[in-house]
Scaffold this motif. Structure first.
Motif, mmCIF file in Angstrom:
data_model
loop_
_atom_site.group_PDB
_atom_site.id
_atom_site.type_symbol
_atom_site.label_atom_id
_atom_site.label_comp_id
_atom_site.label_asym_id
_atom_site.label_seq_id
_atom_site.Cartn_x
_atom_site.Cartn_y
_atom_site.Cartn_z
ATOM 1 N N ALA A 59 -44.286 -22.348 -10.079
ATOM 2 C CA ALA A 59 -44.873 -22.898 -8.992
ATOM 3 C C ALA A 59 -46.471 -22.807 -9.345
ATOM 4 O O ALA A 59 -47.179 -23.992 -8.792
ATOM 5 N N PHE A 60 -46.859 -22.024 -10.231
ATOM 6 C CA PHE A 60 -48.366 -22.165 -10.867
ATOM 7 C C PHE A 60 -48.523 -23.544 -11.359
ATOM 8 O O PHE A 60 -49.417 -24.167 -11.199
ATOM 9 N N TYR A 61 -47.542 -23.634 -12.407
ATOM 10 C CA TYR A 61 -47.851 -24.727 -13.126
ATOM 11 C C TYR A 61 -47.652 -26.055 -12.337
ATOM 12 O O TYR A 61 -48.360 -27.369 -12.538
ATOM 13 N N GLY A 62 -46.476 -25.999 -11.275
ATOM 14 C CA GLY A 62 -46.325 -27.425 -10.260
ATOM 15 C C GLY A 62 -47.746 -27.419 -9.572
ATOM 16 O O GLY A 62 -48.041 -28.874 -9.433
ATOM 17 N N GLU A 63 -48.585 -26.651 -9.362
ATOM 18 C CA GLU A 63 -49.428 -26.598 -8.586
ATOM 19 C C GLU A 63 -50.762 -27.505 -9.333
ATOM 20 O O GLU A 63 -51.686 -27.918 -8.704
ATOM 21 N N HIS A 64 -50.526 -27.355 -10.393
ATOM 22 C CA HIS A 64 -51.678 -28.088 -11.460
ATOM 23 C C HIS A 64 -51.366 -29.031 -12.304
ATOM 24 O O HIS A 64 -51.454 -29.410 -13.590
ATOM 25 N N GLY A 65 -50.116 -29.924 -11.715
ATOM 26 C CA GLY A 65 -49.693 -30.873 -12.360
ATOM 27 C C GLY A 65 -48.733 -31.076 -13.618
ATOM 28 O O GLY A 65 -48.110 -32.090 -14.059
ATOM 29 N N PHE A 66 -48.254 -29.933 -13.644
ATOM 30 C CA PHE A 66 -47.225 -29.647 -14.898
ATOM 31 C C PHE A 66 -45.671 -29.395 -14.338
ATOM 32 O O PHE A 66 -45.321 -28.197 -14.237
ATOM 33 N N ILE A 67 -45.279 -30.521 -13.691
ATOM 34 C CA ILE A 67 -43.982 -30.123 -12.963
ATOM 35 C C ILE A 67 -42.638 -30.061 -13.659
ATOM 36 O O ILE A 67 -41.576 -29.644 -13.406
ATOM 37 N N ASP A 68 -42.892 -30.326 -15.095
ATOM 38 C CA ASP A 68 -41.756 -30.350 -16.191
ATOM 39 C C ASP A 68 -41.605 -29.193 -16.886
ATOM 40 O O ASP A 68 -40.847 -28.557 -17.812
ATOM 41 N N MET A 69 -42.642 -28.151 -16.579
ATOM 42 C CA MET A 69 -42.736 -26.739 -17.181
ATOM 43 C C MET A 69 -41.619 -25.932 -17.091
ATOM 44 O O MET A 69 -40.844 -26.052 -16.099
ATOM 45 N N ARG A 70 -41.196 -25.462 -18.278
ATOM 46 C CA ARG A 70 -40.206 -24.406 -18.143
ATOM 47 C C ARG A 70 -40.053 -23.350 -19.246
ATOM 48 O O ARG A 70 -40.771 -23.403 -20.101
ATOM 49 N N VAL A 71 -39.534 -22.315 -18.645
ATOM 50 C CA VAL A 71 -39.534 -21.120 -19.474
ATOM 51 C C VAL A 71 -38.335 -21.318 -20.523
ATOM 52 O O VAL A 71 -37.358 -21.368 -20.468
ATOM 53 N N VAL A 72 -38.873 -21.144 -21.736
ATOM 54 C CA VAL A 72 -37.805 -21.491 -22.839
ATOM 55 C C VAL A 72 -37.368 -20.179 -23.326
ATOM 56 O O VAL A 72 -35.783 -20.253 -23.461
ATOM 57 N N SER A 73 -37.974 -19.327 -23.371
ATOM 58 C CA SER A 73 -37.111 -17.781 -23.629
ATOM 59 C C SER A 73 -38.250 -16.665 -23.085
ATOM 60 O O SER A 73 -39.385 -16.938 -22.978
ATOM 61 N N ASP A 74 -37.775 -15.658 -23.024
ATOM 62 C CA ASP A 74 -38.523 -14.330 -22.806
ATOM 63 C C ASP A 74 -37.693 -13.279 -23.357
ATOM 64 O O ASP A 74 -36.509 -13.301 -23.468
ATOM 65 N N SER A 75 -38.468 -12.125 -23.866
ATOM 66 C CA SER A 75 -38.040 -10.957 -24.579
ATOM 67 C C SER A 75 -39.160 -9.757 -24.230
ATOM 68 O O SER A 75 -39.962 -10.025 -23.672
ATOM 69 N N LEU A 76 -38.271 -8.771 -24.562
ATOM 70 C CA LEU A 76 -39.171 -7.374 -24.352
ATOM 71 C C LEU A 76 -39.198 -6.424 -25.694
ATOM 72 O O LEU A 76 -37.918 -6.708 -26.200
ATOM 73 N N ALA A 77 -40.047 -5.836 -25.735
ATOM 74 C CA ALA A 77 -40.046 -4.855 -27.010
ATOM 75 C C ALA A 77 -40.510 -3.560 -26.311
ATOM 76 O O ALA A 77 -41.537 -3.453 -25.844
ATOM 77 N N VAL A 78 -39.727 -2.509 -26.636
ATOM 78 C CA VAL A 78 -40.448 -1.217 -26.427
ATOM 79 C C VAL A 78 -40.784 -0.282 -27.576
ATOM 80 O O VAL A 78 -39.757 -0.285 -28.295
ATOM 81 N N ASP A 79 -42.047 0.130 -27.488
ATOM 82 C CA ASP A 79 -42.183 1.356 -28.647
ATOM 83 C C ASP A 79 -41.628 2.595 -28.158
ATOM 84 O O ASP A 79 -42.017 3.078 -27.254
ATOM 85 N N PRO A 80 -40.905 2.999 -28.992
ATOM 86 C CA PRO A 80 -40.142 4.226 -28.745
ATOM 87 C C PRO A 80 -41.048 5.662 -28.896
ATOM 88 O O PRO A 80 -40.771 6.636 -28.103
ATOM 89 N N ASP A 81 -41.964 5.394 -29.475
ATOM 90 C CA ASP A 81 -43.085 6.472 -29.656
ATOM 91 C C ASP A 81 -43.845 6.521 -28.474
ATOM 92 O O ASP A 81 -43.998 7.831 -27.937
ATOM 93 N N ASP A 82 -44.300 5.655 -27.720
ATOM 94 C CA ASP A 82 -45.398 6.006 -26.615
ATOM 95 C C ASP A 82 -44.915 5.358 -25.497
ATOM 96 O O ASP A 82 -45.406 5.438 -24.408
ATOM 97 N N GLY A 83 -43.623 4.793 -25.531
ATOM 98 C CA GLY A 83 -42.848 4.273 -24.332
ATOM 99 C C GLY A 83 -43.502 2.937 -23.451
ATOM 100 O O GLY A 83 -43.437 2.708 -22.484
ATOM 101 N N THR A 84 -44.201 2.446 -24.403
ATOM 102 C CA THR A 84 -44.787 1.072 -23.890
ATOM 103 C C THR A 84 -44.112 -0.112 -24.197
ATOM 104 O O THR A 84 -43.272 -0.167 -24.902
ATOM 105 N N MET A 85 -44.078 -1.017 -23.251
ATOM 106 C CA MET A 85 -43.460 -2.207 -23.274
ATOM 107 C C MET A 85 -44.202 -3.521 -23.575
ATOM 108 O O MET A 85 -45.349 -3.606 -22.978
ATOM 109 N N ARG A 86 -43.906 -4.506 -24.312
ATOM 110 C CA ARG A 86 -44.425 -5.663 -24.454
ATOM 111 C C ARG A 86 -43.548 -6.833 -24.147
ATOM 112 O O ARG A 86 -42.316 -6.807 -24.454
#
Length: 142
Positions: A59-86
């Motif tokens: 929706a954000f991209y469509g509002e700014h003229g990029f109607i073909d935008m697509r999410v190719v991939s997503d992933s997450l990584a958790v640091d076991p030491d401090d419990g933070t996620m990226r």
């Protein structure tokens, strides 16, 4: 049962974005990284994250003229030491679209001049999917 530590989002990283900065894209999402203030807990909610990827970003991209935008991939990584996620998101923005001519057809009740005042689009301007939806809604409510 012993519950482990809560995982907090430390960072949301975008790849493939050229038209908008990572900060601008993060601002468009409901999912937020952990912040300085107590209410910015950065708690990960999978349903919210999925909605961000499938609805908010397009929706954000469509509002700014990029109607073909697509999410190719997503992933997450958790640091076991401090419990933070990226969180990592790879996107393809696609081309920037501009509004061409705007024609109104099939109307016999109102003049073209009267109908054009409800247009939220200007020929030559960056295409805005939200403006198209608003124009359709306004014209249907006449």
């Amino acid at each position: 049962i012993e519950e482990g530590r809560k995982v907090a989002i430390d960072e949301i990283h975008f790849e493939g974005n050229q038209a908008f900065s990572g900060d601008r894209l993060r601002a468009a999402l409901d999912t937020k990284p952990e912040g300085f203030w107590f209410w910015q807990d950065g708690e990960f909610d999978d349903a919210k994250w999925r909605a961000d990827l499938s609805l908010k970003l397009p929706a954000f991209y469509g509002e700014h003229g990029f109607i073909d935008m697509r999410v190719v991939s997503d992933s997450l990584a958790v640091d076991p030491d401090d419990g933070t996620m990226r969180l990592y998101v790879t996107i393809e923005e696609g081309p920037l679209y501009r509004t061409g001519t705007v024609d109104l057809a099939g109307n016999s009740r109102f003049s073209q001049t009267d109908l054009r005042q409800f247009l939220h689009l200007e020929p030559g301007s960056v295409f805005n999917a939200v403006a198209v939806e608003q124009t359709q809604a306004d014209l249907l409510n006449l």
